[in-house]
Design a protein around this motif. Structure first.
Motif, PDB file in Angstrom:
ATOM      1  N   GLU A 196       0.656  -1.289  -0.101  1.00  6.98           N
ATOM      2  CA  GLU A 196       0.117  -0.024   0.097  1.00  6.98           C
ATOM      3  C   GLU A 196       0.833   1.213   0.043  1.00  6.98           C
ATOM      4  N   PRO A 197       0.359   2.414  -0.265  1.00 12.17           N
ATOM      5  CA  PRO A 197       0.863   3.712  -0.389  1.00 12.17           C
ATOM      6  C   PRO A 197       1.773   3.958   1.257  1.00 12.17           C
ATOM      7  N   GLY A 198       2.898   4.460   1.023  1.00 12.33           N
ATOM      8  CA  GLY A 198       3.462   4.745   2.482  1.00 12.33           C
ATOM      9  C   GLY A 198       3.094   5.755   3.102  1.00 12.33           C
ATOM     10  N   THR A 199       1.758   6.023   3.458  1.00  9.56           N
ATOM     11  CA  THR A 199       0.998   7.049   4.078  1.00  9.56           C
ATOM     12  C   THR A 199       0.497   6.638   5.468  1.00  9.56           C
ATOM     13  N   PRO A 200       0.196   7.604   6.316  1.00 11.51           N
ATOM     14  CA  PRO A 200      -0.558   7.030   7.434  1.00 11.51           C
ATOM     15  C   PRO A 200      -2.006   6.285   7.368  1.00 11.51           C
ATOM     16  N   ASP A 201      -2.609   6.429   6.174  1.00  8.71           N
ATOM     17  CA  ASP A 201      -3.886   5.675   5.922  1.00  8.71           C
ATOM     18  C   ASP A 201      -3.157   4.221   5.348  1.00  8.71           C
ATOM     19  N   GLY A 202      -2.232   4.252   4.668  1.00 10.08           N
ATOM     20  CA  GLY A 202      -1.715   3.097   4.200  1.00 10.08           C
ATOM     21  C   GLY A 202      -0.870   2.173   5.069  1.00 10.08           C
ATOM     22  N   TYR A 203      -0.533   2.641   6.229  1.00  4.91           N
ATOM     23  CA  TYR A 203       0.067   2.073   7.098  1.00  4.91           C
ATOM     24  C   TYR A 203      -1.216   1.375   7.831  1.00  4.91           C
ATOM     25  N   ARG A 204      -2.197   2.109   8.000  1.00  3.81           N
ATOM     26  CA  ARG A 204      -3.375   1.431   8.963  1.00  3.81           C
ATOM     27  C   ARG A 204      -3.820   0.401   8.083  1.00  3.81           C
ATOM     28  N   ARG A 205      -3.879   0.434   6.787  1.00  2.80           N
ATOM     29  CA  ARG A 205      -4.249  -0.615   6.026  1.00  2.80           C
ATOM     30  C   ARG A 205      -3.519  -1.783   6.190  1.00  2.80           C
ATOM     31  N   ILE A 206      -2.346  -1.646   6.230  1.00  2.00           N
ATOM     32  CA  ILE A 206      -1.459  -2.608   6.293  1.00  2.00           C
ATOM     33  C   ILE A 206      -1.531  -3.395   7.621  1.00  2.00           C
ATOM     34  N   ILE A 207      -1.541  -2.583   8.834  1.00  3.87           N
ATOM     35  CA  ILE A 207      -1.876  -3.210  10.059  1.00  3.87           C
ATOM     36  C   ILE A 207      -3.150  -4.055   9.917  1.00  3.87           C
ATOM     37  N   GLU A 208      -4.198  -3.687   9.189  1.00  9.60           N
ATOM     38  CA  GLU A 208      -5.291  -4.368   9.453  1.00  9.60           C
ATOM     39  C   GLU A 208      -5.204  -5.747   8.511  1.00  9.60           C
ATOM     40  N   ALA A 209      -4.422  -5.510   7.526  1.00  5.46           N
ATOM     41  CA  ALA A 209      -4.079  -6.723   6.696  1.00  5.46           C
ATOM     42  C   ALA A 209      -3.362  -7.527   7.440  1.00  5.46           C
ATOM     43  N   ARG A 210      -2.257  -7.023   7.873  1.00  2.00           N
ATOM     44  CA  ARG A 210      -1.265  -7.961   8.809  1.00  2.00           C
ATOM     45  C   ARG A 210      -2.038  -8.803   9.797  1.00  2.00           C
ATOM     46  N   ASP A 211      -3.033  -8.033  10.705  1.00  7.04           N
ATOM     47  CA  ASP A 211      -3.694  -8.777  11.829  1.00  7.04           C
ATOM     48  C   ASP A 211      -4.647  -9.827  11.262  1.00  7.04           C
ATOM     49  N   ARG A 212      -5.305  -9.478   9.992  1.00 12.36           N
ATOM     50  CA  ARG A 212      -6.395 -10.691   9.483  1.00 12.36           C
ATOM     51  C   ARG A 212      -5.096 -11.790   9.032  1.00 12.36           C
ATOM     52  N   LEU A 213      -4.360 -11.484   8.479  1.00 13.00           N
ATOM     53  CA  LEU A 213      -3.174 -12.745   7.798  1.00 13.00           C
ATOM     54  C   LEU A 213      -2.837 -13.555   9.091  1.00 13.00           C
ATOM     55  N   VAL A 214      -2.487 -12.784  10.101  1.00 14.52           N
ATOM     56  CA  VAL A 214      -2.193 -13.844  11.319  1.00 14.52           C
ATOM     57  C   VAL A 214      -3.279 -14.522  11.963  1.00 14.52           C
ATOM     58  N   ALA A 215      -4.594 -13.923  11.823  1.00 12.45           N
ATOM     59  CA  ALA A 215      -5.515 -14.479  12.550  1.00 12.45           C
ATOM     60  C   ALA A 215      -5.914 -15.707  11.648  1.00 12.45           C
ATOM     61  N   ALA A 216      -5.645 -15.815  10.241  1.00 11.30           N
ATOM     62  CA  ALA A 216      -5.754 -16.760   9.380  1.00 11.30           C
ATOM     63  C   ALA A 216      -4.861 -17.923   9.303  1.00 11.30           C
ATOM     64  N   GLY A 217      -3.929 -17.641  10.273  1.00 15.84           N
ATOM     65  CA  GLY A 217      -2.878 -18.641  10.423  1.00 15.84           C
ATOM     66  C   GLY A 217      -1.563 -18.670   9.478  1.00 15.84           C
ATOM     67  N   LEU A 218      -1.564 -17.610   9.052  1.00 16.72           N
ATOM     68  CA  LEU A 218      -0.092 -17.321   8.380  1.00 16.72           C
ATOM     69  C   LEU A 218       0.755 -16.532   9.335  1.00 16.72           C
ATOM     70  N   THR A 219       2.112 -16.448   9.080  1.00 16.96           N
ATOM     71  CA  THR A 219       3.428 -16.119   9.761  1.00 16.96           C
ATOM     72  C   THR A 219       3.972 -14.953   9.037  1.00 16.96           C
ATOM     73  N   VAL A 220       4.073 -13.705   9.612  1.00 13.26           N
ATOM     74  CA  VAL A 220       4.644 -12.547   9.102  1.00 13.26           C
ATOM     75  C   VAL A 220       6.136 -12.699   8.790  1.00 13.26           C
ATOM     76  N   LEU A 221       6.923 -12.900   7.626  1.00 12.01           N
ATOM     77  CA  LEU A 221       8.245 -12.969   7.314  1.00 12.01           C
ATOM     78  C   LEU A 221       8.663 -11.566   7.146  1.00 12.01           C
ATOM     79  N   ALA A 222       8.139 -10.626   6.506  1.00 13.04           N
ATOM     80  CA  ALA A 222       8.804  -9.257   6.358  1.00 13.04           C
ATOM     81  C   ALA A 222       7.628  -8.221   6.242  1.00 13.04           C
ATOM     82  N   PRO A 223       7.921  -7.266   6.469  1.00  8.67           N
ATOM     83  CA  PRO A 223       9.137  -6.577   7.150  1.00  8.67           C
ATOM     84  C   PRO A 223       9.473  -6.954   8.608  1.00  8.67           C
ATOM     85  N   CYS A 224       8.175  -7.207   9.260  1.00  3.23           N
ATOM     86  CA  CYS A 224       8.317  -7.216  10.766  1.00  3.23           C
ATOM     87  C   CYS A 224       9.191  -8.593  11.299  1.00  3.23           C
ATOM     88  N   PRO A 225       9.844  -8.256  12.256  1.00  6.50           N
ATOM     89  CA  PRO A 225      10.516  -9.716  12.989  1.00  6.50           C
ATOM     90  C   PRO A 225       9.804 -10.159  13.936  1.00  6.50           C
TER      91      PRO A 225
END
Length: 351
Positions: A196-225
């Motif tokens: 997503e675009p590197g804006t505050p709104d884009g960041y919030r959408r990425i965090i939302e996506a990240r949360d949903r992917l983790v809830a679906a059983g996926l593991t974050v490989l990047a960029p987060c450690p």
């Protein structure tokens, strides 16, 4: 060391875009660009794609496709560094429009061994994407399938080893966004990359996506450690950047004078742990490294300590030399490279 990594557009894609721009007339494309910028800054209902005719699609390809390619290619590079030898056999470019992510996947895994399907709700974008792909050097791009399908609601998606969702969820309502992300996670057999675009709104959408992917059983490989809560709080946000060289035509269409632009973007790359034998890095550089006399300051997001600053000095030897070559978005510490260390040991120190 440059402040931002440069991502070169493939020559065959650059040629195809230039040919299309010449055919469209840069002055007309420039006017379309202004209108599209206003649309992207506004609110678009789920049922209405932004690219509604051939002129829209050509203008989009002129002003956004190089930057989208650079962002997705950068995210894929970070993912590949953590996923080892894993490679997709199938790829779904969800909301792919003119196919920037399809070109990026073909560059990340060259050789044409995977099959890409571009799925979007804009027929003009798909038509242009197919035309641009005809002269591609990579077989996977030339052979890509271009399929029109709705993105809102709860779309039925074909399963794929790799799913990319780039610069599209911002066009959707919150309910449509959640439904699309859930459907994308369900379709993912291996890995899913959202950019997503590197804006505050884009960041919030990425965090939302990240949360949903983790809830679906996926593991974050990047960029987060890690898969835990993002340590960034307040008005700050996580994003990265890629430098995109501009042609003279590109500058004309965008009304710019610099020979490059810096595309700021956010992303999350997650994988099914039983399918992709990877692990996240211990830490990632989340700001421009600050190089000072005899030391480098690295702002890191870490697995165990959240946001930290690491000061690397000359007395750290190889680590100091590595820090001087580290860029925003890189992992830390870098992967061992015996040949590079040996060459650095024989080189004089810079003052």
């Amino acid at each position: 060391m440059g402040l931002v990594s440069t991502v070169q557009l493939p020559a065959d894609l650059q040629d195809a875009l230039s040919e299309r721009l010449h055919a469209t007339a840069p002055s007309r494309a420039s006017a379309q660009v202004e209108r599209l910028i206003e649309n992207y800054r506004g609110t678009t209902p789920t049922a209405a794609p932004i690219l509604r005719d051939a002129a829209d699609a050509a203008a989009y390809a002129a002003y956004r496709m190089p930057a989208t390619y650079a962002a997705v290619r950068s995210a894929l590079g970070a993912f590949r560094a953590q996923a080892g030898d894993w490679a997709p056999g199938t790829h779904l470019d969800l909301g792919g429009g003119t196919g920037a992510a399809t070109w990026a996947v073909a560059d990340a895994w060259p050789g044409g061994t995977h099959r890409s399907t571009v799925l979007d709700w804009s027929q003009p974008a798909l038509t242009l994407g197919r035309e641009l792909a005809r002269g591609a050097g990579e077989p996977a791009v030339r052979a890509a399938e271009w399929t029109r399908a709705p993105l809102g609601g709860a779309p039925a998606l074909p399963a794929a080893d790799l799913v990319t969702v780039s610069y599209v969820i911002g066009e959707l309502t919150p309910a449509g966004r959640a439904a699309l992300l859930d459907a994308a996670a369900a379709a993912t057999r291996g890995a899913l990359v959202v950019a997503e675009p590197g804006t505050p709104d884009g960041y919030r959408r990425i965090i939302e996506a990240r949360d949903r992917l983790v809830a679906a059983g996926l593991t974050v490989l990047a960029p987060c450690p890690h898969d835990g809560t993002c340590p960034i709080t307040g008005t700050d946000w996580c994003h990265f950047a890629a430098r995109v060289p501009r042609t003279s035509l590109h500058r004309q269409v965008k009304g710019g004078t610099l020979p490059y632009e810096d595309e700021k973007f956010g992303y999350v790359a997650a994988a099914r742990p039983d399918a992709v034998p990877g692990a996240p890095a211990a830490a990632r550089v989340v700001r421009h490294p600050q190089i000072r006399k005899g030391q480098v300051l690295l702002d890191l997001c870490t697995r165990d300590d959240g946001l930290t600053r690491n000061t690397v000095t000359k007395r750290h030897g190889p680590a100091y030399r590595a820090a001087r070559d580290t860029e925003w978005g890189d992992t830390w510490p870098p992967a061992p490279d015996a040949d590079a260390d040996a060459a650095a040991d024989s080189a004089p120190e810079e003052e």
